[in-house]
Design a protein around this motif. Sequence first.
Motif, PDB file in Angstrom:
ATOM      1  N   GLY A   1      62.860  65.302  20.951  1.00 52.17           N
ATOM      2  CA  GLY A   1      61.360  65.292  21.731  1.00 52.17           C
ATOM      3  C   GLY A   1      59.648  63.587  22.869  1.00 52.17           C
ATOM      4  O   GLY A   1      60.506  62.802  22.040  1.00 52.17           O
ATOM      5  N   LYS A   2      59.369  64.320  23.114  1.00 55.16           N
ATOM      6  CA  LYS A   2      58.054  63.312  23.968  1.00 55.16           C
ATOM      7  C   LYS A   2      57.109  63.580  23.729  1.00 55.16           C
ATOM      8  O   LYS A   2      56.583  65.038  23.617  1.00 55.16           O
ATOM      9  CB  LYS A   2      59.005  62.281  25.200  1.00 55.16           C
ATOM     10  CG  LYS A   2      58.354  64.099  26.225  1.00 55.16           C
ATOM     11  CD  LYS A   2      59.044  63.857  27.440  1.00 55.16           C
ATOM     12  CE  LYS A   2      58.817  65.036  28.429  1.00 55.16           C
ATOM     13  NZ  LYS A   2      58.973  64.578  29.349  1.00 55.16           N
TER      14      LYS A   2
ATOM     15  N   ASP B   1      65.608  59.054   6.696  1.00 57.94           N
ATOM     16  CA  ASP B   1      64.119  59.351   6.755  1.00 57.94           C
ATOM     17  C   ASP B   1      63.162  60.588   6.722  1.00 57.94           C
ATOM     18  O   ASP B   1      62.324  60.537   7.135  1.00 57.94           O
ATOM     19  CB  ASP B   1      63.332  58.150   6.687  1.00 57.94           C
ATOM     20  CG  ASP B   1      62.985  57.329   7.874  1.00 57.94           C
ATOM     21  OD1 ASP B   1      64.264  57.969   8.922  1.00 57.94           O
ATOM     22  OD2 ASP B   1      62.402  56.140   8.244  1.00 57.94           O
ATOM     23  N   VAL B   2      63.984  61.536   7.416  1.00 55.78           N
ATOM     24  CA  VAL B   2      63.695  62.830   7.634  1.00 55.78           C
ATOM     25  C   VAL B   2      62.355  63.053   6.846  1.00 55.78           C
ATOM     26  O   VAL B   2      63.498  63.945   5.436  1.00 55.78           O
ATOM     27  CB  VAL B   2      64.657  63.657   8.082  1.00 55.78           C
ATOM     28  CG1 VAL B   2      63.934  64.748   9.169  1.00 55.78           C
ATOM     29  CG2 VAL B   2      65.017  62.747   9.504  1.00 55.78           C
ATOM     30  N   PRO B   3      61.671  63.974   6.683  1.00 58.67           N
ATOM     31  CA  PRO B   3      60.307  64.096   5.901  1.00 58.67           C
ATOM     32  C   PRO B   3      61.162  65.648   5.295  1.00 58.67           C
ATOM     33  O   PRO B   3      61.899  66.137   6.599  1.00 58.67           O
ATOM     34  CB  PRO B   3      59.469  64.695   6.656  1.00 58.67           C
ATOM     35  CG  PRO B   3      59.721  63.512   8.112  1.00 58.67           C
ATOM     36  CD  PRO B   3      60.091  63.389   8.643  1.00 58.67           C
ATOM     37  N   THR B   4      61.260  65.759   4.060  1.00 59.94           N
ATOM     38  CA  THR B   4      61.590  67.159   3.724  1.00 59.94           C
ATOM     39  C   THR B   4      60.769  68.809   3.862  1.00 59.94           C
ATOM     40  O   THR B   4      61.584  69.009   3.776  1.00 59.94           O
ATOM     41  CB  THR B   4      61.912  67.188   2.275  1.00 59.94           C
ATOM     42  OG1 THR B   4      60.441  66.512   1.406  1.00 59.94           O
ATOM     43  CG2 THR B   4      62.869  66.052   1.624  1.00 59.94           C
TER      44      THR B   4
ATOM     45  N   VAL C   1      54.531  67.698  10.698  1.00 62.67           N
ATOM     46  CA  VAL C   1      55.021  67.348  11.973  1.00 62.67           C
ATOM     47  C   VAL C   1      54.888  67.445  13.129  1.00 62.67           C
ATOM     48  O   VAL C   1      54.789  68.464  13.735  1.00 62.67           O
ATOM     49  CB  VAL C   1      57.108  67.387  11.766  1.00 62.67           C
ATOM     50  CG1 VAL C   1      57.838  66.774  13.044  1.00 62.67           C
ATOM     51  CG2 VAL C   1      56.966  66.466  10.440  1.00 62.67           C
ATOM     52  N   ASN C   2      54.187  66.663  13.963  1.00 64.33           N
ATOM     53  CA  ASN C   2      53.800  66.960  15.437  1.00 64.33           C
ATOM     54  C   ASN C   2      52.956  68.083  15.668  1.00 64.33           C
ATOM     55  O   ASN C   2      52.484  69.400  16.045  1.00 64.33           O
ATOM     56  CB  ASN C   2      55.294  67.516  16.323  1.00 64.33           C
ATOM     57  CG  ASN C   2      56.398  66.259  16.271  1.00 64.33           C
ATOM     58  OD1 ASN C   2      55.977  65.218  16.353  1.00 64.33           O
ATOM     59  ND2 ASN C   2      57.303  67.361  16.640  1.00 64.33           N
ATOM     60  N   GLN C   3      51.785  68.209  14.679  1.00 68.47           N
ATOM     61  CA  GLN C   3      50.580  69.073  14.294  1.00 68.47           C
ATOM     62  C   GLN C   3      49.600  68.360  14.951  1.00 68.47           C
ATOM     63  O   GLN C   3      49.017  67.215  14.019  1.00 68.47           O
ATOM     64  CB  GLN C   3      50.956  69.980  12.936  1.00 68.47           C
ATOM     65  CG  GLN C   3      51.698  70.746  12.961  1.00 68.47           C
ATOM     66  CD  GLN C   3      51.694  71.438  13.523  1.00 68.47           C
ATOM     67  OE1 GLN C   3      51.394  72.288  14.426  1.00 68.47           O
ATOM     68  NE2 GLN C   3      53.381  72.112  14.330  1.00 68.47           N
ATOM     69  N   GLU C   4      48.142  68.769  15.667  1.00 66.48           N
ATOM     70  CA  GLU C   4      46.979  68.242  15.613  1.00 66.48           C
ATOM     71  C   GLU C   4      46.493  67.947  14.782  1.00 66.48           C
ATOM     72  O   GLU C   4      46.218  68.951  13.930  1.00 66.48           O
ATOM     73  CB  GLU C   4      46.838  69.036  16.851  1.00 66.48           C
ATOM     74  CG  GLU C   4      45.514  68.798  17.101  1.00 66.48           C
ATOM     75  CD  GLU C   4      45.108  67.790  18.262  1.00 66.48           C
ATOM     76  OE1 GLU C   4      44.228  67.321  19.057  1.00 66.48           O
ATOM     77  OE2 GLU C   4      46.402  67.790  18.874  1.00 66.48           O
TER      78      GLU C   4
ATOM     79  N   MET D   1      59.285  73.677  18.514  1.00 66.15           N
ATOM     80  CA  MET D   1      58.890  72.455  17.665  1.00 66.15           C
ATOM     81  C   MET D   1      58.063  72.803  16.325  1.00 66.15           C
ATOM     82  O   MET D   1      57.184  71.903  15.522  1.00 66.15           O
ATOM     83  CB  MET D   1      59.245  71.562  17.775  1.00 66.15           C
ATOM     84  CG  MET D   1      60.781  70.535  18.676  1.00 66.15           C
ATOM     85  SD  MET D   1      60.728  69.490  19.607  1.00 66.15           S
ATOM     86  CE  MET D   1      59.332  68.972  20.209  1.00 66.15           C
ATOM     87  N   ALA D   2      57.667  74.133  16.442  1.00 63.08           N
ATOM     88  CA  ALA D   2      56.514  74.375  15.637  1.00 63.08           C
ATOM     89  C   ALA D   2      57.003  73.882  14.425  1.00 63.08           C
ATOM     90  O   ALA D   2      57.805  75.208  14.219  1.00 63.08           O
ATOM     91  CB  ALA D   2      56.218  75.820  16.118  1.00 63.08           C
TER      92      ALA D   2
END
Length: 139
Positions: free
Chosen positions: A21-22, A59-62, A67-70, A138-139
Motif C-alpha cells: 500500500g501507499k 510487529d504487525v498489529p493484532t 489500520v489505514n482509517q481516517e 484494505m478496509a
Amino acid sequence: MQLVSKAFRQGETIPERYTFGKQDAETHVSLSDNQNPDLQWHDLPDGCRSLVLICHDPDVPTVGDDVNQEGRSVSASLPRADFFHWVLVDIDPDCGGIQAAQYSDGVTPKGKAGPQNADGTRCGVNNYTDWFAGDADMA
C-alpha cells in the motif's frame, strides 16, 4: 554470505513500488505496485545447494480496526504478531540473485499462484492470503 539490493539502503524508507500500500492524497491509502525488490548474493558457503528467502514482519498489529482509517491511529500498547510477507524456497544459489518484479508485480487477490514457479523455486503461502483473503480495499 552477503545479500545486497539496489532497491533501497538499510535504514531508509522502502520505495512505494515495493510495498503493498501507499499514501494517496485523495483516498489516503491505495494499493501500490507490490513488486519484489532486486536481491543479489555472493560469498555463499561452499557446497550451498539451495537458498530460502523469508520476509518476516515481527510487529504487525493484532487488531486491524484502526489500520489505514481516517483520524485513527494504532495504539502503541496493542499487542503485535508475526506476519510473513513472503517465503521463497529452492532458490538456485548459482543464479546470483533475483530481479525486481521477478516474483511479485502487483496485488493478487487471495495471494499469488503457486507454489511452483517456472524456474524451480517455490512460493510459500503468506499471511496476506490468510488475513486479508484478497480484500483489495484494505478496509
